[in-house]
Design a protein around this motif. Structure first.
Motif: not given
Length: 787
Positions: A293, A296, A330
């Protein structure tokens, strides 16, 4: 608050000796002997392509190779909140580095060399590398089957688009309020992607034994969640939850990157193909950057309506999140941020749209702050701009609008007790707000910046915690939980909570790391919730044990139960001051009666906590109804910086952070979180910056090219201010605070830069280069005006 013996004290970490002595075992330290196999992943070279064929024949012939696995063996989707991802890519790859196949071999070298022999034939597809392109009407759909994906009921995907989830918030009448506002200010702010950079890389070892029992050792924040997703994804192989065991030893940092399931499922799946042999999958540092991950990216378009008296009456905040190729985790970042994107302010009219957008970059997911750091950069920068434009001091502007207990939240609930005003005032005093300072060097400028922050635990309404507690013969304790120690001091705080109830000192308590066969359930160690949730479970387990002790003393010795209490590892009585029975005398062996029979037996406590008042169900068009957030932790932070006017290089003489923790269970651990969180936040502002090629390849996947701070970069002075407004449902009144301390770093630095130089940086990172170029541009503008 009542005076406590162990809670509220800076107890020495109970895991400290194991770590400094090297006794603590991490994934890479576990010895699996000569039978251990090693896996190397074959990765996509393209950001977006069709897989036409995979030729594994040459790899299979390579000496030492045991097995080559492709997606055809595992055509199973998985995901925590949305099932949009495969263990291995099937017919299409969606980011550079996505796993296509894996080679299992007897040595790491053989696996690496053989993986290079796997031939993949692709047909390249158009790349969608940013949110703007992803939202165009004629854009390429990255997930044509989006409408068929399984997901949680509080997600709202938009089929036939690249919008995997849209969180809409509507409170009051924002459109009307903007028309009535004396001033309206709007702007756009951008935040890039970031890497977690934990010291320990991701790793997993899977063993599918001859009884068809799957055991997986993981470096994880989420052992039970991983067990669930492994069992769910691999159920076509006949596995059920009882057949899957996850063991998680000590973890070398997580910051959200080791939450949920990412590469760990590869080890679980591969193990099922080589029965009886353990298989290790260990990421390289480069893979840690591009195939776990990432935080973002965000584009934030914010509009605020305010009256002349400084009162905010309307906000419209539109958030566009670059969520990457898969959003199975996410999208919940996007959801949580959307619910709270008004910040810690009492605003009667709010419109928020939070878009989770697919792109052909690596999957975005949880990162310390869970979206709040990102949107607060724009929000708190904008608050300073508004204050400047209406000629109100930024601190006073925040005091006017700060949220207070009982104020109505965006989704209709009421704000919990909090000390935000106290935090603002104490931070302003500590940083000498209002006192302009000047450098002794005329080429340098000094500026000060302030920012508020808040964050709620982002978790489903049924996220639960549980604990077992057992006494030993000497009245020492073993506590079994599945909350993870990831550096924050969880094990120590859990020991303190139990110690307070049972009068057993923390140094006589061991808190065990998770094993899903042995330790009871914990949802995940995320969302800054384990002090609160897991702490309540431990507290209840300790109370359960205490009540069993009192029951036994009443039954065996006839003491009045209501008079009993625990002190210094003994049972005592308020009515019989001479009575004092050490726990060690009966806690296992029981109490002997006159006839030689015994009463009692081993005392074992159990505790569970679930926030039964929470609900994620609401109107999808407004988010009104339900109670998605259990509470907010709030605070304020300020910084003083000194900038070289010519180079833009910055030093930080002082940083201040005040946070309302409800109850400080261990003040020193909290101060450590403040210093560490601030430094991590400062790193995202001044140093870190992920760079991608026009083909979607990460260009700086190493610490040589992706700069993170060292101990030399800590501010010269860090002032930690702990505020305690008890959380009514927290253990001893505590609430979580681990993520919050990094959240305000970006806007307070940007605000300090503006205070020092008069320039507003609207995109992160706020690097020396960017400051210097902005100064040049400002000088050019001034020269043009003057000429």
């Amino acid at each position: 608050m009542e005076e406590s013996k162990y809670v509220g004290k800076s107890t020495v970490r109970i895991d400290g000796k194991a770590k400094i002595s090297g006794a603590a075992k991490f994934i890479e330290d576990i010895d699996f002997g000569a039978d251990l196999l090693y896996a190397e992943v074959v990765e996509s070279k393209f950001a977006h392509a069709i897989i036409n064929s995979i030729d594994t024949s040459e790899a299979e012939k390579f000496p030492g190779v045991v097995k080559v696995v492709t997606g055809k063996e595992f055509p199973y989707r998985f995901g925590l909140y949305m099932h949009d991802r495969y263990i291995f890519a099937q017919d299409r790859v969606r980011f550079v580095g996505e796993q296509i196949a894996a080679v299992i071999a007897r040595t790491p070298a053989a696996a690496r060399k053989a993986a290079k022999l796997v031939k993949v034939d692709y047909t390249e597809l158009p790349n969608v590398l940013n949110v703007e392109d992803a939202l165009k009407k004629d854009t390429f759909l990255l997930h044509p089957e989006l409408g068929n994906y399984q997901h949680v009921p509080w997600f709202f995907p938009k089929p036939d688009t690249n919008i995997s989830h849209l969180r809409k918030v509507r409170k009051g009448d924002a459109e009307k309020a903007f028309k009535e506002a004396d001033f309206v200010f709007e702007d756009t702010y951008t935040v890039p992607r970031y890497a977690h950079c934990a010291i320990e890389v991701h790793g997993t070892i899977g063993l599918f034994d001859n009884s068809e029992r799957l055991t997986v050792w993981t470096a994880s924040q989420s052992p039970y969640t991983q067990r669930h997703l492994f069992a769910e994804a691999l159920s076509p192989l006949g596995l059920t939850h009882k057949d899957v065991r996850v063991i998680t030893p000590f973890v070398g940092g997580g910051f959200g990157g080791k939450a949920g399931v990412s590469m760990e499922i590869i080890g679980a799946a591969l193990a099922t193909t080589v029965k009886g042999r353990p298989v290790k999958v260990l990421w390289s540092r480069a893979q840690e950057f591009y195939n776990t991950y990432q935080r973002q990216g965000l584009t934030c378009r914010i509009k605020v309506g305010v009256n002349k008296d400084g009162k905010i009456i309307a906000m419209d905040n539109t958030l566009y999140w670059d969520a990457g190729a898969y959003v199975e985790y996410g999208a919940n970042v996007v959801n949580a941020a959307g619910l709270s994107a008004s910040g810690p302010y009492n605003i009667p009219n709010v419109k928020i749209d939070s878009y989770c957008v697919y792109t052909n970059l690596p999957p975005g997911g949880p990162y310390r702050g869970f979206g709040y750091s990102e949107f607060l950069f724009g929000l708190e920068s904008h608050m300073n701009e508004i204050a400047k434009n209406i000629n109100i001091d930024p601190v006073q502007f925040r005091r006017i609008n700060a949220i207070r207990e009982g104020d109505i939240l965006n989704y209709g609930g009421k704000m919990n007790p909090n000390g935000l005003i106290e935090a603002i005032d104490k931070v302003a005093e500590a940083i000498d707000w209002g006192k302009k300072e000047y450098s002794d060097d005329p080429n340098k400028a000094i500026g000060k910046g302030i920012a508020l922050f808040w964050k709620a635990p982002a978790m489903p309404p049924n996220a639960s915690s549980s604990a077992f507690l057992k006494f030993n013969e000497d009245a020492s304790l073993n506590i079994m939980i599945s909350g993870m120690e990831i550096g924050q001091g969880l094990l120590t705080v859990m020991a303190q909570i139990a110690a307070e109830v049972l009068s057993v000192p923390p140094e006589k308590i061991r808190v065990e790391t998770p094993d899903t066969d042995r330790n009871p359930y914990e949802w995940q160690t995320v969302a800054s919730h384990v002090t609160w949730g897991c702490g309540r479970a431990v507290e209840r387990a300790a109370i359960d044990a205490r009540e069993q002790i009192f029951d036994l003393i009443e039954r065996a010795l006839g003491k009045e139960r209501s008079s009993l209490y625990l002190q210094d590892e003994c049972v005592k009585s308020k009515k019989d001051i001479e009575f004092s029975l050490p726990l060690k005398d009966f806690i296992i062996n029981g109490i002997m009666k006159e006839d030689g029979t015994y009463r009692g037996g081993p005392i074992i406590g159990r505790g569970m906590f679930m926030p039964e008042f929470s609900s994620a169900l609401s109107d999808p068009e407004t988010s009104q109804g339900g109670k998605p957030n259990v509470h907010y932790t709030v605070g304020a932070s300020a910084i003083k910086i000194e900038i070289d006017r010519q180079t833009g290089k910055m030093t930080i003489p002082k940083a201040v952070l005040a946070i309302d923790v409800g109850r400080a269970l261990n003040p020193n651990l909290i101060k450590g979180q403040i210093t560490g969180g601030l430094l991590q936040g400062i790193a995202t502002v001044l140093y870190e910056d992920m760079r991608y090629s026009d083909k979607g390849k990460l260009l700086n996947a190493s610490f040589s090219d992706y700069k993170i701070p060292t101990a030399m970069d800590i501010p010269a002075e860090v002032v930690s201010i702990i505020i305690e407004t008890p959380q009514p449902d927290g253990p001893s009144g505590a609430r979580g605070m681990g993520e919050h301390t990094m959240i305000p770093a970006a806007p307070m630095i940007a605000n300090a830069v503006e205070d020092a130089l008069g320039i507003r940086i609207k995109s992160m990172p706020v690097t020396a280069e960017k400051i210097a170029l902005s100064m040049i541009n400002e000088n050019i503008k001034a020269d043009i005006i003057n000429s």
